[in-house]
Design a protein around this motif. Structure first.
Motif, PDB file in Angstrom:
ATOM      1  N   UNK A 116       5.674  23.942 -18.268  1.00 64.27           N
ATOM      2  CA  UNK A 116       5.296  23.905 -19.689  1.00 64.27           C
ATOM      3  C   UNK A 116       3.769  23.852 -19.765  1.00 64.27           C
ATOM      4  N   UNK A 117       3.135  24.978 -19.716  1.00 67.42           N
ATOM      5  CA  UNK A 117       1.677  25.061 -19.625  1.00 67.42           C
ATOM      6  C   UNK A 117       0.950  24.600 -20.890  1.00 67.42           C
ATOM      7  N   UNK A 118       1.587  24.715 -22.042  1.00 65.44           N
ATOM      8  CA  UNK A 118       0.922  24.382 -23.301  1.00 65.44           C
ATOM      9  C   UNK A 118       0.880  22.882 -23.582  1.00 65.44           C
ATOM     10  N   UNK A 119       1.667  22.124 -22.884  1.00 65.02           N
ATOM     11  CA  UNK A 119       1.785  20.688 -23.165  1.00 65.02           C
ATOM     12  C   UNK A 119       0.990  19.855 -22.165  1.00 65.02           C
ATOM     13  N   UNK A 120       0.638  18.664 -22.602  1.00 66.71           N
ATOM     14  CA  UNK A 120       0.013  17.684 -21.722  1.00 66.71           C
ATOM     15  C   UNK A 120       0.987  16.537 -21.562  1.00 66.71           C
ATOM     16  N   UNK A 121       1.063  16.005 -20.350  1.00 71.69           N
ATOM     17  CA  UNK A 121       2.061  14.981 -20.054  1.00 71.69           C
ATOM     18  C   UNK A 121       1.394  13.722 -19.524  1.00 71.69           C
ATOM     19  N   UNK A 122       2.092  12.636 -19.732  1.00 66.65           N
ATOM     20  CA  UNK A 122       1.691  11.343 -19.186  1.00 66.65           C
ATOM     21  C   UNK A 122       2.899  10.822 -18.412  1.00 66.65           C
ATOM     22  N   UNK A 123       2.741  10.627 -17.107  1.00 64.28           N
ATOM     23  CA  UNK A 123       3.851  10.204 -16.259  1.00 64.28           C
ATOM     24  C   UNK A 123       3.516   8.849 -15.658  1.00 64.28           C
ATOM     25  N   UNK A 124       4.450   7.923 -15.776  1.00 64.87           N
ATOM     26  CA  UNK A 124       4.296   6.601 -15.174  1.00 64.87           C
ATOM     27  C   UNK A 124       5.586   6.278 -14.414  1.00 64.87           C
ATOM     28  N   UNK A 125       5.415   5.889 -13.164  1.00 63.30           N
ATOM     29  CA  UNK A 125       6.559   5.544 -12.329  1.00 63.30           C
ATOM     30  C   UNK A 125       6.448   4.089 -11.899  1.00 63.30           C
ATOM     31  N   UNK A 126       7.586   3.449 -11.722  1.00 60.99           N
ATOM     32  CA  UNK A 126       7.627   2.076 -11.225  1.00 60.99           C
ATOM     33  C   UNK A 126       8.483   2.094  -9.959  1.00 60.99           C
ATOM     34  N   UNK A 130       0.821  -1.209   0.000  1.00 66.07           N
ATOM     35  CA  UNK A 130       0.000   0.000   0.000  1.00 66.07           C
ATOM     36  C   UNK A 130       0.855   1.258   0.000  1.00 66.07           C
ATOM     37  N   UNK A 131       1.913   1.266   0.783  1.00 67.17           N
ATOM     38  CA  UNK A 131       2.811   2.420   0.835  1.00 67.17           C
ATOM     39  C   UNK A 131       3.487   2.627  -0.504  1.00 67.17           C
ATOM     40  N   UNK A 132       3.876   1.532  -1.161  1.00 63.95           N
ATOM     41  CA  UNK A 132       4.499   1.622  -2.477  1.00 63.95           C
ATOM     42  C   UNK A 132       3.536   2.228  -3.492  1.00 63.95           C
ATOM     43  N   UNK A 133       2.284   1.796  -3.471  1.00 60.87           N
ATOM     44  CA  UNK A 133       1.293   2.330  -4.403  1.00 60.87           C
ATOM     45  C   UNK A 133       1.044   3.822  -4.158  1.00 60.87           C
ATOM     46  N   UNK A 134       0.951   4.204  -2.898  1.00 61.49           N
ATOM     47  CA  UNK A 134       0.720   5.612  -2.573  1.00 61.49           C
ATOM     48  C   UNK A 134       1.919   6.453  -2.970  1.00 61.49           C
TER      49      UNK A 134
END
Length: 148
Positions: A111-121, A90-94
């Motif tokens: 960068x206000x004009x851009x949209x981002x997709x962030x994924x962390x492992x 649970x701590x890892x997921x949070x």
């Protein structure tokens, strides 16, 4: 007999002091009435134990309680490990969720004009007792260049 009475009164006084201290630090919620009930039972045992000893010197309520209470050590270990690993998961997921959101917010503010997709492992390292960032993927959803 006087020494016996002295020890009895001291035990009751210590028990009452302990109970009052516990009641003072308990928050006011639905659990408080159950704690008061248990503390009342403890006080009754403190009061009754010497009286039982007077009538029958062989019986010690504390010894009987300890003798008859049984905690399975394997079950305790299994429960402990189960809760430990669930807590780590649970701590890892949070941590992963918060890291992704924090990076997303910082990128959006810069960068206000851009949209981002962030994924962390994230991975938990038991040797160092810490969480490690294994992988961090950042995607840009607009064809604008990001400068250093």
């Amino acid at each position: 007999m006087i020494e016996f009475m002295k020890v009895w009164v001291v035990n009751i006084s210590i028990g009452v002091f302990f109970i009052l201290a516990i009641e003072m630090i308990m928050p006011s919620n639905s659990l408080k009435k159950y704690v008061k009930f248990i503390l009342g039972l403890i006080l009754m045992v403190i009061i009754i134990n010497p009286i039982v000893k007077l009538f029958n010197g062989d019986i010690d309520i504390n010894a009987l309680i300890q003798k008859n209470s049984y905690v399975d050590k394997n079950e305790y270990k299994n429960s402990y490990n189960e809760y430990k690993y669930k807590n780590i998961e649970n701590t890892s997921q949070v941590f992963q969720y918060n890291l992704q959101n924090k990076i997303m917010d910082k990128l959006k503010s810069k960068y206000k004009d851009n949209k981002f997709d962030v994924k962390a492992k994230i991975k938990y390292d038991e040797l160092t007792n810490s969480f490690l960032i294994i992988n961090l993927d950042i995607g840009v959803k607009k064809d604008a260049l990001i400068k250093k």
